[in-house]
Every structure is written in structure tokens, then in C-alpha cells.
Enzyme design. Structure first.
Site, mmCIF file in Angstrom:
data_model
loop_
_atom_site.group_PDB
_atom_site.id
_atom_site.type_symbol
_atom_site.label_atom_id
_atom_site.label_comp_id
_atom_site.label_asym_id
_atom_site.label_seq_id
_atom_site.Cartn_x
_atom_site.Cartn_y
_atom_site.Cartn_z
ATOM 1 N N SER A 104 -6.821 -8.722 9.248
ATOM 2 C CA SER A 104 -8.102 -9.430 9.247
ATOM 3 C C SER A 104 -8.429 -10.001 7.875
ATOM 4 O O SER A 104 -9.497 -10.582 7.673
ATOM 5 C CB SER A 104 -9.225 -8.493 9.704
ATOM 6 O OG SER A 104 -9.006 -8.114 11.044
ATOM 7 N N CYS A 155 5.038 16.637 -13.121
ATOM 8 C CA CYS A 155 6.185 16.145 -13.903
ATOM 9 C C CYS A 155 6.623 14.744 -13.462
ATOM 10 O O CYS A 155 7.536 14.176 -14.048
ATOM 11 C CB CYS A 155 7.361 17.128 -13.800
ATOM 12 S SG CYS A 155 8.214 17.098 -12.199
ATOM 13 N N CYS A 186 5.651 14.092 -7.884
ATOM 14 C CA CYS A 186 5.004 15.294 -8.427
ATOM 15 C C CYS A 186 3.846 14.873 -9.333
ATOM 16 O O CYS A 186 4.000 14.005 -10.194
ATOM 17 C CB CYS A 186 6.012 16.124 -9.207
ATOM 18 S SG CYS A 186 5.239 17.529 -10.038
ATOM 19 N N HIS A 210 0.824 -1.217 0.000
ATOM 20 C CA HIS A 210 0.000 0.000 0.000
ATOM 21 C C HIS A 210 0.857 1.264 0.000
ATOM 22 O O HIS A 210 0.360 2.348 0.294
ATOM 23 C CB HIS A 210 -0.962 0.012 1.192
ATOM 24 C CG HIS A 210 -2.045 -1.033 1.095
ATOM 25 N ND1 HIS A 210 -2.965 -1.247 2.084
ATOM 26 C CD2 HIS A 210 -2.334 -1.938 0.118
ATOM 27 C CE1 HIS A 210 -3.788 -2.239 1.726
ATOM 28 N NE2 HIS A 210 -3.409 -2.668 0.538
#
Ligand SMILES: [Zn+2]
Length: 267
Positions: free
Chosen positions: A200, A136, A133, A125
Site C-alpha cells: 500500500s 558479541c 548476538c 526489512h
């Protein structure tokens, strides 16, 4: 579970650890609650209930209401950079160092596995160490940016093109990092022991990641407060705090003499 049942399960889990060739841990929010980071799915986590996390922590919120997003994320970022690893993180780092853990796949963005000393960590994650950015696409080291952001609350901008910077955490509605996911899946597919610690197993893709290994005969140990859908397939399930159970397993795994361990790992 009585004390003697617990001791028995710890000893047997440790025996599986010692006989396994490749052990992979899958960790989630539950491993970091003892470090003071609340699990936002847990009903009693104060911070997260104030807003609908699924809405504000989304890619569209970041794009269309960046001020709201950064205002919401600021106390959370402060909490994460101030947090310290707990005995569960440390136990996994020590297991890796002793040759009993091949890698960690984590749903957490809090960096606590690395802070504890774990080397092979797949953060599916994302993480807070870098920001990208949005104009760019240059990568920025997030260390100094985070300090300034936590101190002042000012939005972070690219020093090259002045585009808004997005921390490299995966928001709701955002594509997961394909490369890391594939590498993590390849790692866990080779495991002959999967240890679920503080997850979980409700969020994809982590929830389904152990399945191919289990279908190929891998053992499964689950340590999580709440029941999971894979409890029925587990060799051992601990509905206890992972910061209590993992250190006990570590101690039992390491109780075998060094010489015997080295031999058994070479078999
Ligand atoms: Zn830029």
C-alpha cells in the site's frame, strides 16, 4: 473493472513488460496474505490485533522485555516457516527466470520469494535466516535455532558468549540496513518499469523508492487491494488480489513466441 477491461489491462501491462529493458518489483504484505500470513495493518487480521504490534515488535520491547517479545513473535515465526509461496510469488520467479524481471525489493520477512525460486531479492526489512548476538555481534544461522525456539519457546542465546540473539528482522524503532537499502534504491533507479505488488506504499523507505525512476520516465503498474498514493501516476492499477493478477500477466507476457522475445530483449 469488468472482465473485458481486466483482459485489456492485462494485455497492455504485459506489453509494457515485454518492451521494458529493466523491470523491478516492489512487494509488501499483500503478496503473502494468500499464503496465510496476515497483514498486521489490515483491520481483520486476527493475530496482530491481540497486541499492539508497533509496541511489542519494537527494538525497545526486544531490549527491555525480551520474554514478551519472543512470546509474541513465536506464533508468527511458526506461521512464516510453515508458509508456502502462492501463485504471485511463483509468477515473479518465473518472470525473472524468463528474463522479464530484474529484481525484487520486498518489505516482507517471510522468505517466500526465495522459496518460490526468485534469485535477486532485496529484503529491506530483514529476514529470519540469521540471528545476531546482541553482545558479541556474531552471526548465527537461524535454521536450527528457529526449530528449537518454535518447539520449546526458549529464548535463543549465543553459544560463544551467552548473549541474547536477535533475529535479523528490522523492528520498529530500529535502523534499516543501509547497504541493502542503497543497493535496492540503485536497482529501482535503473528501472524503466516498476511493478508494485501487494504494497500500500505507506511505510518508508519503500513508499518513496519508485519516485526517482518515475521522474526519469519509468512506467508503473500497481497491483494492490487498497488504493496507494502513486495510483495517480500509474499506467495501470489493479485493485485486485496480486495472486490472481500476476499469473495472468505472466501468462500474457510468455504468450509471445520465444524467438521474438529473445530478439526484443536484445534491442
Ligand atoms: Zn555472542
Amino acid at each position: 473493472m469488468t472482465d473485458s477491461q481486466l483482459t485489456n489491462s492485462i494485455e497492455k501491462s504485459a506489453a509494457i513488460f515485454r518492451s521494458a529493458r529493466r523491470v523491478v518489483a516492489l512487494t509488501g504484505a499483500g503478496i503473502s496474505t494468500r499464503s496465510g500470513i496476515p497483514d498486521f495493518r489490515s483491520p481483520d487480521s486476527g493475530l496482530w490485533n491481540k497486541v499492539d504490534a508497533m509496541t511489542v515488535a519494537s527494538l525497545s520491547s526486544f531490549r527491555y522485555q525480551p520474554k514478551e517479545f519472543f512470546k509474541w513473535v513465536r506464533p508468527l515465526v511458526k506461521m512464516m516457516i510453515d508458509a508456502e509461496p502462492n501463485p504471485a510469488h511463483t509468477a515473479l520467479a518465473e518472470l525473472e527466470q524468463a528474463g522479464f524481471l530484474h529484481g525484487i525489493i520486498t518489505q516482507n520477512i517471510d522468505d517466500l520469494h526465495r522459496k518460490a525460486g526468485s534469485k535477486r531479492v532485496y529484503e529491506i526489512h530483514g529476514h529470519l535466516r540469521e540471528a545476531t548476538c546482541t553482545s558479541c555481534y556474531r552471526k548465527h544461522d537461524a535454521g536450527k535455532l528457529i526449530d528449537a525456539f518454535v518447539r520449546t519457546g526458549a529464548l535463543p542465546y549465543c553459544d560463544h558468549c551467552l548473549g541474547l540473539l536477535k533475529p535479523d528482522i528490522i523492528l520498529f524503532g530500529e535502523q534499516l540496513p543501509t547497504k541493502i537499502i542503497c543497493e535496492a534504491q540503485a536497482l529501482i533507479d535503473e528501472a524503466d518499469l516498476v511493478v508494485v505488488a501487494g504494497s500500500s506504499l505507506e511505510v518508508m523507505p519503500a513508499a518513496s523508492m519508485p519516485i526517482p525512476a518515475l521522474n526519469a520516465g519509468a512506467k508503473l503498474v500497481i497491483i494492490n487491494h487498497e488504493p496507494t498514493y502513486l495510483d495517480v501516476r500509474a499506467d495501470f492499477v489493479f485493485h485486485d488480489d496480486v495472486a490472481d493478477v500476476l499469473p495472468m500477466i505472466l501468462q500474457e507476457v510468455l504468450s509471445e513466441p520465444q524467438e521474438t522475445r529473445r530478439l526484443s530483449k536484445n534491442q
